[in-house]
Write a protein that holds these residues in place. Structure first.
Motif, PDB file in Angstrom:
ATOM      1  N   ILE A 240       0.850  -1.190   0.000  1.00 23.10           N
ATOM      2  CA  ILE A 240       0.000   0.000   0.000  1.00 23.10           C
ATOM      3  C   ILE A 240       0.885   1.238   0.000  1.00 23.10           C
ATOM      4  O   ILE A 240       1.811   1.359   0.807  1.00 23.10           O
ATOM      5  CB  ILE A 240      -0.934   0.015   1.231  1.00 23.10           C
ATOM      6  CG1 ILE A 240      -1.947  -1.130   1.140  1.00 23.10           C
ATOM      7  CG2 ILE A 240      -1.659   1.355   1.356  1.00 23.10           C
ATOM      8  CD1 ILE A 240      -2.860  -1.248   2.342  1.00 23.10           C
ATOM      9  N   GLY A 241       0.608   2.172  -0.896  1.00 17.45           N
ATOM     10  CA  GLY A 241       1.385   3.401  -0.953  1.00 17.45           C
ATOM     11  C   GLY A 241       1.483   3.929  -2.369  1.00 17.45           C
ATOM     12  O   GLY A 241       1.192   3.232  -3.339  1.00 17.45           O
ATOM     13  N   ARG A 242       1.923   5.170  -2.469  1.00 13.14           N
ATOM     14  CA  ARG A 242       2.071   5.819  -3.762  1.00 13.14           C
ATOM     15  C   ARG A 242       3.517   5.729  -4.218  1.00 13.14           C
ATOM     16  O   ARG A 242       4.440   5.995  -3.457  1.00 13.14           O
ATOM     17  CB  ARG A 242       1.638   7.276  -3.681  1.00 13.14           C
ATOM     18  CG  ARG A 242       1.684   8.027  -5.013  1.00 13.14           C
ATOM     19  CD  ARG A 242       1.288   9.484  -4.857  1.00 13.14           C
ATOM     20  NE  ARG A 242      -0.135   9.607  -4.526  1.00 13.14           N
ATOM     21  CZ  ARG A 242      -0.586   9.956  -3.334  1.00 13.14           C
ATOM     22  NH1 ARG A 242       0.266  10.182  -2.343  1.00 13.14           N
ATOM     23  NH2 ARG A 242      -1.890  10.053  -3.099  1.00 13.14           N
ATOM     24  N   GLY A 243       3.726   5.349  -5.475  1.00 11.66           N
ATOM     25  CA  GLY A 243       5.080   5.268  -6.007  1.00 11.66           C
ATOM     26  C   GLY A 243       5.073   4.648  -7.393  1.00 11.66           C
ATOM     27  O   GLY A 243       4.033   4.232  -7.905  1.00 11.66           O
ATOM     28  N   ASN A 244       6.243   4.602  -7.997  1.00  9.10           N
ATOM     29  CA  ASN A 244       6.393   3.990  -9.319  1.00  9.10           C
ATOM     30  C   ASN A 244       6.419   2.473  -9.145  1.00  9.10           C
ATOM     31  O   ASN A 244       7.452   1.888  -8.846  1.00  9.10           O
ATOM     32  CB  ASN A 244       7.677   4.485  -9.971  1.00  9.10           C
ATOM     33  CG  ASN A 244       7.903   3.876 -11.347  1.00  9.10           C
ATOM     34  OD1 ASN A 244       7.028   3.192 -11.882  1.00  9.10           O
ATOM     35  ND2 ASN A 244       9.063   4.108 -11.910  1.00  9.10           N
ATOM     36  N   THR A 245       5.267   1.834  -9.364  1.00  7.54           N
ATOM     37  CA  THR A 245       5.176   0.397  -9.113  1.00  7.54           C
ATOM     38  C   THR A 245       5.748  -0.444 -10.251  1.00  7.54           C
ATOM     39  O   THR A 245       6.046  -1.621 -10.043  1.00  7.54           O
ATOM     40  CB  THR A 245       3.710  -0.023  -8.876  1.00  7.54           C
ATOM     41  OG1 THR A 245       2.930   0.319 -10.033  1.00  7.54           O
ATOM     42  CG2 THR A 245       3.135   0.687  -7.662  1.00  7.54           C
ATOM     43  N   GLY A 256      10.143 -14.307  -9.793  1.00  7.66           N
ATOM     44  CA  GLY A 256       9.130 -15.350  -9.796  1.00  7.66           C
ATOM     45  C   GLY A 256       8.143 -15.289  -8.652  1.00  7.66           C
ATOM     46  O   GLY A 256       7.588 -16.317  -8.257  1.00  7.66           O
ATOM     47  N   VAL A 257       7.916 -14.094  -8.105  1.00  8.58           N
ATOM     48  CA  VAL A 257       6.989 -13.962  -6.973  1.00  8.58           C
ATOM     49  C   VAL A 257       5.835 -13.014  -7.283  1.00  8.58           C
ATOM     50  O   VAL A 257       5.128 -12.574  -6.380  1.00  8.58           O
ATOM     51  CB  VAL A 257       7.734 -13.475  -5.699  1.00  8.58           C
ATOM     52  CG1 VAL A 257       8.677 -14.536  -5.193  1.00  8.58           C
ATOM     53  CG2 VAL A 257       8.465 -12.164  -5.958  1.00  8.58           C
ATOM     54  N   GLU A 258       5.646 -12.698  -8.570  1.00  6.44           N
ATOM     55  CA  GLU A 258       4.612 -11.718  -8.916  1.00  6.44           C
ATOM     56  C   GLU A 258       3.220 -12.152  -8.490  1.00  6.44           C
ATOM     57  O   GLU A 258       2.370 -11.321  -8.152  1.00  6.44           O
ATOM     58  CB  GLU A 258       4.634 -11.398 -10.419  1.00  6.44           C
ATOM     59  CG  GLU A 258       4.178 -12.529 -11.337  1.00  6.44           C
ATOM     60  CD  GLU A 258       5.300 -13.470 -11.729  1.00  6.44           C
ATOM     61  OE1 GLU A 258       5.172 -14.119 -12.776  1.00  6.44           O
ATOM     62  OE2 GLU A 258       6.298 -13.574 -10.994  1.00  6.44           O
ATOM     63  N   ASP A 259       2.960 -13.467  -8.453  1.00  2.00           N
ATOM     64  CA  ASP A 259       1.629 -13.951  -8.066  1.00  2.00           C
ATOM     65  C   ASP A 259       1.378 -13.841  -6.565  1.00  2.00           C
ATOM     66  O   ASP A 259       0.239 -13.972  -6.114  1.00  2.00           O
ATOM     67  CB  ASP A 259       1.450 -15.413  -8.497  1.00  2.00           C
ATOM     68  CG  ASP A 259       1.396 -15.573 -10.011  1.00  2.00           C
ATOM     69  OD1 ASP A 259       1.073 -14.580 -10.693  1.00  2.00           O
ATOM     70  OD2 ASP A 259       1.702 -16.669 -10.516  1.00  2.00           O
ATOM     71  N   SER A 260       2.447 -13.607  -5.803  1.00  4.77           N
ATOM     72  CA  SER A 260       2.321 -13.518  -4.342  1.00  4.77           C
ATOM     73  C   SER A 260       2.221 -12.073  -3.858  1.00  4.77           C
ATOM     74  O   SER A 260       2.021 -11.837  -2.664  1.00  4.77           O
ATOM     75  CB  SER A 260       3.516 -14.192  -3.662  1.00  4.77           C
ATOM     76  OG  SER A 260       3.579 -15.562  -3.990  1.00  4.77           O
ATOM     77  N   ILE A 261       2.359 -11.110  -4.778  1.00  5.06           N
ATOM     78  CA  ILE A 261       2.407  -9.700  -4.389  1.00  5.06           C
ATOM     79  C   ILE A 261       1.274  -8.921  -5.043  1.00  5.06           C
ATOM     80  O   ILE A 261       1.056  -9.015  -6.252  1.00  5.06           O
ATOM     81  CB  ILE A 261       3.763  -9.062  -4.763  1.00  5.06           C
ATOM     82  CG1 ILE A 261       4.907  -9.840  -4.101  1.00  5.06           C
ATOM     83  CG2 ILE A 261       3.808  -7.596  -4.339  1.00  5.06           C
ATOM     84  CD1 ILE A 261       6.289  -9.357  -4.490  1.00  5.06           C
ATOM     85  N   THR A 262       0.546  -8.157  -4.245  1.00  2.00           N
ATOM     86  CA  THR A 262      -0.550  -7.327  -4.744  1.00  2.00           C
ATOM     87  C   THR A 262      -0.244  -5.868  -4.443  1.00  2.00           C
ATOM     88  O   THR A 262      -0.056  -5.495  -3.281  1.00  2.00           O
ATOM     89  CB  THR A 262      -1.891  -7.701  -4.075  1.00  2.00           C
ATOM     90  OG1 THR A 262      -2.146  -9.097  -4.283  1.00  2.00           O
ATOM     91  CG2 THR A 262      -3.030  -6.890  -4.654  1.00  2.00           C
ATOM     92  N   PHE A 263      -0.161  -5.053  -5.496  1.00  2.00           N
ATOM     93  CA  PHE A 263       0.066  -3.613  -5.337  1.00  2.00           C
ATOM     94  C   PHE A 263      -1.292  -2.918  -5.298  1.00  2.00           C
ATOM     95  O   PHE A 263      -2.040  -2.927  -6.272  1.00  2.00           O
ATOM     96  CB  PHE A 263       0.909  -3.080  -6.492  1.00  2.00           C
ATOM     97  CG  PHE A 263       2.326  -3.569  -6.487  1.00  2.00           C
ATOM     98  CD1 PHE A 263       3.328  -2.841  -5.869  1.00  2.00           C
ATOM     99  CD2 PHE A 263       2.660  -4.777  -7.087  1.00  2.00           C
ATOM    100  CE1 PHE A 263       4.634  -3.304  -5.852  1.00  2.00           C
ATOM    101  CE2 PHE A 263       3.962  -5.247  -7.082  1.00  2.00           C
ATOM    102  CZ  PHE A 263       4.959  -4.503  -6.459  1.00  2.00           C
ATOM    103  N   LEU A 264      -1.618  -2.332  -4.161  1.00  2.00           N
ATOM    104  CA  LEU A 264      -2.947  -1.761  -3.939  1.00  2.00           C
ATOM    105  C   LEU A 264      -3.007  -0.256  -4.129  1.00  2.00           C
ATOM    106  O   LEU A 264      -4.098   0.323  -4.130  1.00  2.00           O
ATOM    107  CB  LEU A 264      -3.414  -2.114  -2.524  1.00  2.00           C
ATOM    108  CG  LEU A 264      -3.595  -3.619  -2.260  1.00  2.00           C
ATOM    109  CD1 LEU A 264      -3.719  -3.886  -0.768  1.00  2.00           C
ATOM    110  CD2 LEU A 264      -4.808  -4.144  -2.994  1.00  2.00           C
TER     111      LEU A 264
END
Length: 382
Positions: A240-245, A256-264
């Motif tokens: 959670i937060g504002r930034g260049n995701t 290889g962890v993109e499925d485990s991380i959610t950018f909200l």
């Protein structure tokens, strides 16, 4: 007392603004006259229903360097038109009675940041006029003593100011942040399953939460790198937060962890996410304190934070969280996360987290500020 509070702009997601609103209302209830000087604030130009008087400070938009200088110069002329018993600044300006060093020392942050960069990035920072401007105003404030008292958010921050700018110890007061114990409360944990299901969390998965704007300084890269070491464990990471995701999503894909991380993204009702997560992980590279520590603790959420954050001073390892010695070491971050997973199966760290937060009420913090204001007001004005 007639008190001027200086803050550049209102951020609807910012903990700093919540505490300033609380401070202003508390001061008014005590009979003080409160003026807020800001470029943006959600109040009318005249006295509002609470009695706060708002003064809009013109500021040049666009480049950060223009914002810094235009705000500081405009404040210089605006505040001198009236007499105030206390000028309380939360920004880098040319004069104030009480300076709250919320951002610490830019010199200290740059010394840490440069170590992480390759040659050309280092060079770009060294020749950037924005950094020179901030360093100049820091030197003006601290070396020329453009204050009567400094409020540091932690003992770590106080020590840094003393060492970098030779400010006498008795001129710096340490006042930890306070937290809204009603807004951030374990009650949100009772309805956590619906949010977890909405975000695709499986029943036995641990949810790591990261909250912070300014991903580079607050160590998101190293947290994502540490998550690659946790692949065999069932977890999710909410950011959670504002930034260049984009760059961080690219890093997650590479590991290889993109499925485990959610950018909200930035979220207004962050308290619900505190309630639905299991552990806050905040491997910041530089942080005078950080409201996120107390918000998480108040929500009954254990905190894993960095030794480079002043917030680490209030964490008791194994009880309400853990402290990472080197936030640039993904292996150590992963180790502390695994310790948290194991400890939470044996012991209710959430109860201890809430107990810790209850020591840091807004009321306690505000009274400490008022005490500093009163001690300054009996001295000769600037």
């Amino acid at each position: 007392m007639k008190i001027a509070i200086v803050r550049k702009k209102y951020n609807p997601f910012g903990g700093a603004e919540r505490y300033l609103n609380f401070l202003a209302n508390h001061l008014i209830k005590q009979g003080h006259e409160v003026h807020i000087f800001a470029n943006k604030w959600p109040r009318s130009p005249q006295s509002d229903s609470t009695g706060v008087i708002f003064h809009k400070v013109p500021m040049i938009g666009g480049l950060s360097i223009l914002k810094i200088w235009s705000f500081a110069l405009t404040i210089w002329f605006m505040i001198r038109k009236e007499h105030f018993d206390i000028i309380f600044s939360n920004e880098r300006i040319f004069f104030q009675d009480v300076y709250r060093a919320a951002d610490g020392c830019h010199k200290g942050w740059l010394s840490i940041r440069i170590k992480q960069l390759h040659f050309w990035r280092k060079l770009s920072i060294l020749i950037n006029p924005l950094h020179w401007s901030v360093l100049f105003i820091d030197r003006l404030i601290f070396e020329k003593r453009r204050f009567k008292k400094v409020i540091a958010l932690s003992f770590q921050s106080k020590k840094e100011i003393m060492e970098l700018y030779n400010v006498p110890e008795d001129m710096i007061h340490v006042i930890y942040n306070g937290v809204d114990l009603e807004k951030f409360h374990p009650r949100y944990r009772t309805g956590r399953e619906s949010l977890r299901q909405e975000l695709g969390v499986e029943k036995k998965q641990f949810v790591l939460l990261y909250v912070g704007t300014g991903f580079e300084r607050k160590g998101l890269r190293y947290l994502i790198e540490s998550s690659a070491l946790l692949k065999k464990h069932s977890f999710r990471l909410w950011v959670i937060g504002r930034g260049n995701t984009d760059m961080y999503k690219k890093l997650a894909r590479k590991l290889g962890v993109e499925d485990s991380i959610t950018f909200l993204g930035p979220i207004g009702n962050v308290e619900k996410y505190y309630g639905a997560a299991d552990i806050l992980v905040f491997p910041t590279l530089y942080e005078p304190f950080g409201n996120v520590h107390l918000e998480a603790l108040a929500s009954g959420l254990p905190v894993i934070t960095s030794s480079l954050s002043g917030g680490s001073e209030i964490i008791t390892s194994g009880m309400d969280g853990y402290v990472i010695k080197d936030p640039t070491n993904p292996a150590e971050i992963a180790e502390k996360i695994l310790l948290g997973f194991k400890r939470m199966r044996e012991f209710d760290m959430g109860i201890e987290a809430r107990k810790k937060a209850e020591k840091f009420t807004f009321e306690r913090t505000i009274q400490e500020y008022v005490n500093v204001f009163k001690s300054v007001n009996i001295q000769e004005p600037l």
